[in-house]
Write a protein that holds these residues in place. Structure first.
Motif, mmCIF file in Angstrom:
data_model
loop_
_atom_site.group_PDB
_atom_site.id
_atom_site.type_symbol
_atom_site.label_atom_id
_atom_site.label_comp_id
_atom_site.label_asym_id
_atom_site.label_seq_id
_atom_site.Cartn_x
_atom_site.Cartn_y
_atom_site.Cartn_z
ATOM 1 N N SER A 53 54.062 38.278 31.677
ATOM 2 C CA SER A 53 52.780 38.184 32.367
ATOM 3 C C SER A 53 52.062 36.938 31.866
ATOM 4 C CB SER A 53 51.940 39.443 32.145
ATOM 5 O OG SER A 53 50.832 39.475 33.025
ATOM 6 N N LYS A 107 48.371 38.932 38.080
ATOM 7 C CA LYS A 107 47.061 39.321 38.587
ATOM 8 C C LYS A 107 46.807 38.615 39.918
ATOM 9 C CE LYS A 107 44.450 38.110 35.082
ATOM 10 N NZ LYS A 107 45.508 37.281 34.447
ATOM 11 N N ASP A 136 46.082 44.368 41.725
ATOM 12 C CA ASP A 136 44.838 44.168 42.476
ATOM 13 C C ASP A 136 43.956 45.415 42.354
ATOM 14 O OD1 ASP A 136 46.379 45.878 43.988
ATOM 15 O OD2 ASP A 136 46.040 44.866 45.898
ATOM 16 N N GLY A 152 42.712 41.125 40.403
ATOM 17 C CA GLY A 152 43.404 41.826 39.329
ATOM 18 C C GLY A 152 42.591 41.699 38.061
ATOM 19 N N THR A 156 45.225 45.780 34.643
ATOM 20 C CA THR A 156 46.470 45.095 34.290
ATOM 21 C C THR A 156 47.021 45.599 32.960
ATOM 22 O OG1 THR A 156 45.595 43.127 35.399
ATOM 23 C CG2 THR A 156 47.517 42.815 33.987
ATOM 24 N N THR A 298 40.462 43.187 28.221
ATOM 25 C CA THR A 298 40.503 42.096 29.198
ATOM 26 C C THR A 298 39.107 41.491 29.236
ATOM 27 O OG1 THR A 298 42.173 43.249 30.515
ATOM 28 C CG2 THR A 298 40.993 41.455 31.596
#
Length: 330
Positions: A53, A107, A136, A152, A156, A298
């Motif tokens: 990722s 994302k 999303d 996103g 995630t 995040t």
């Protein structure tokens, strides 16, 4: 603007260098890139699907903080709020391919989708099997300045945790891609901000809110949301988010996983107060919580705010979320 940095143009390479130096037993840097991969010797011979990722920097610990046994095989850091380049993603794919293929967790931002797709094509030209899934989870707005469709965001992390555990359990590339899409479809997030983030290269907050205002539905790149309102007690903020998110689920049966995510500059004290109020709201709706996580997962640089993620979770997903991992950020 006050930041503990050197030169703006050196922020990302110096951050990645510091991350690797501070966690050399967990991760190593792919030479010539801002990508990091697992450092443990076992992974060098592990017969499992690689999981990659990445995205723009400024969201730490996403994604590099989740590289390690049981989560990501590699992560690629772009410039602040900017997608990593295809060649760097391609190097990460090559580094983690062990013959079982590689799954990309992307994302939903236009630059990320385009660059990961280009890297996928480059890897396939080398006969590496690659699939990708697009996260999303943000239900705040349908489109924003960086996306076509929903953004996103913090959900995630749940995708990376469940996919990482399933990859460690030996699931195939096709199985992981199918599982990942199911997890994404079951995951919903809304964020709120009291103060926007300051991108170092810009030098001022991305938008302005008055001292008594809060914005609902913001994105992790300072994207605007759906409503600016007067600040409310945590209980009322939680109620609005739970109402909107729970309305996305056809029914309230089964178990749910929740993530109360700090956006970068919100004290844990406030995150736990909001979590307490959220548990009360979910209990009132008879929504059973099988897993919960609170913390900065995040972030958006120094944004003051939180996001709430709710995922309808199968029993096996709950088990995978609870499995121990060896990473920097989980």
């Amino acid at each position: 603007m006050k930041k503990i940095i050197n030169n703006v143009e050196d922020i990302v390479p110096e951050m990645v260098a510091g991350l690797v130096e501070s966690n050399s037993d967990l991760v190593k840097q792919i030479p010539g890139t801002t990508a990091v991969v697992r450092a443990d010797d076992k992974f060098a011979t592990a017969k499992q699907v690689g999981v990659v990722s990445g995205g723009g920097s400024g969201h730490e610990p996403l994604h590099a903080g989740f590289v390690g046994d049981g989560m990501l095989s590699a992560a690629v850091a772009g410039e602040v709020f900017t997608s990593p380049t295809p060649d760097q993603i391609y190097e990460a794919i090559k580094a983690v391919d062990k013959g079982m293929g590689v799954l990309l967790i992307v994302k939903n931002y236009s630059g990320d989708v385009m660059n990961f797709d280009m890297a996928k094509e480059m890897a396939e030209a080398d006969d590496i099997k690659v699939k990708s899934i697009i996260v999303d989870d943000d239900i705040s707005v349908e489109n924003s300045e960086f996306t076509q469709g929903k953004r996103g965001v913090a959900g995630t992390v749940f995708v990376e945790k469940i996919i990482g555990a399933a990859a460690r359990a030996g699931k195939s590339l096709d199985e992981l891609a199918e599982l990942g899409q199911k997890v994404i479809d079951s995951t919903k997030t809304i964020g709120i901000a009291l103060k926007a983030a300051t991108v170092p290269a810009v030098g001022h907050p991305g938008f302005e809110l008055k001292d008594d205002e809060i914005e609902f539905g913001i994105g992790i790149h300072n994207e605007r949301g759906y409503s600016v309102e007067k600040i409310k007690p945590s209980k009322e903020l939680s109620k609005e988010l739970v109402e909107k998110i729970s309305g996305e689920f056809a029914d309230k049966d089964g178990k749910f996983a929740i993530l109360v995510n700090g956006m970068g500059a919100t004290p844990l004290m406030e995150q736990y107060i909001f979590a307490h109020d959220t548990f009360a709201q979910l209990k009132e709706k008879k929504m059973e919580v099988g897993f919960s996580k609170v913390g900065n997962m995040t972030t958006s640089l120094d944004m003051v705010g939180i996001s709430l993620t709710i995922m309808r979770a199968e029993d096996q997903w709950i088990k995978w979320l609870k499995e121990p991992v060896t990473t920097i950020g989980w």
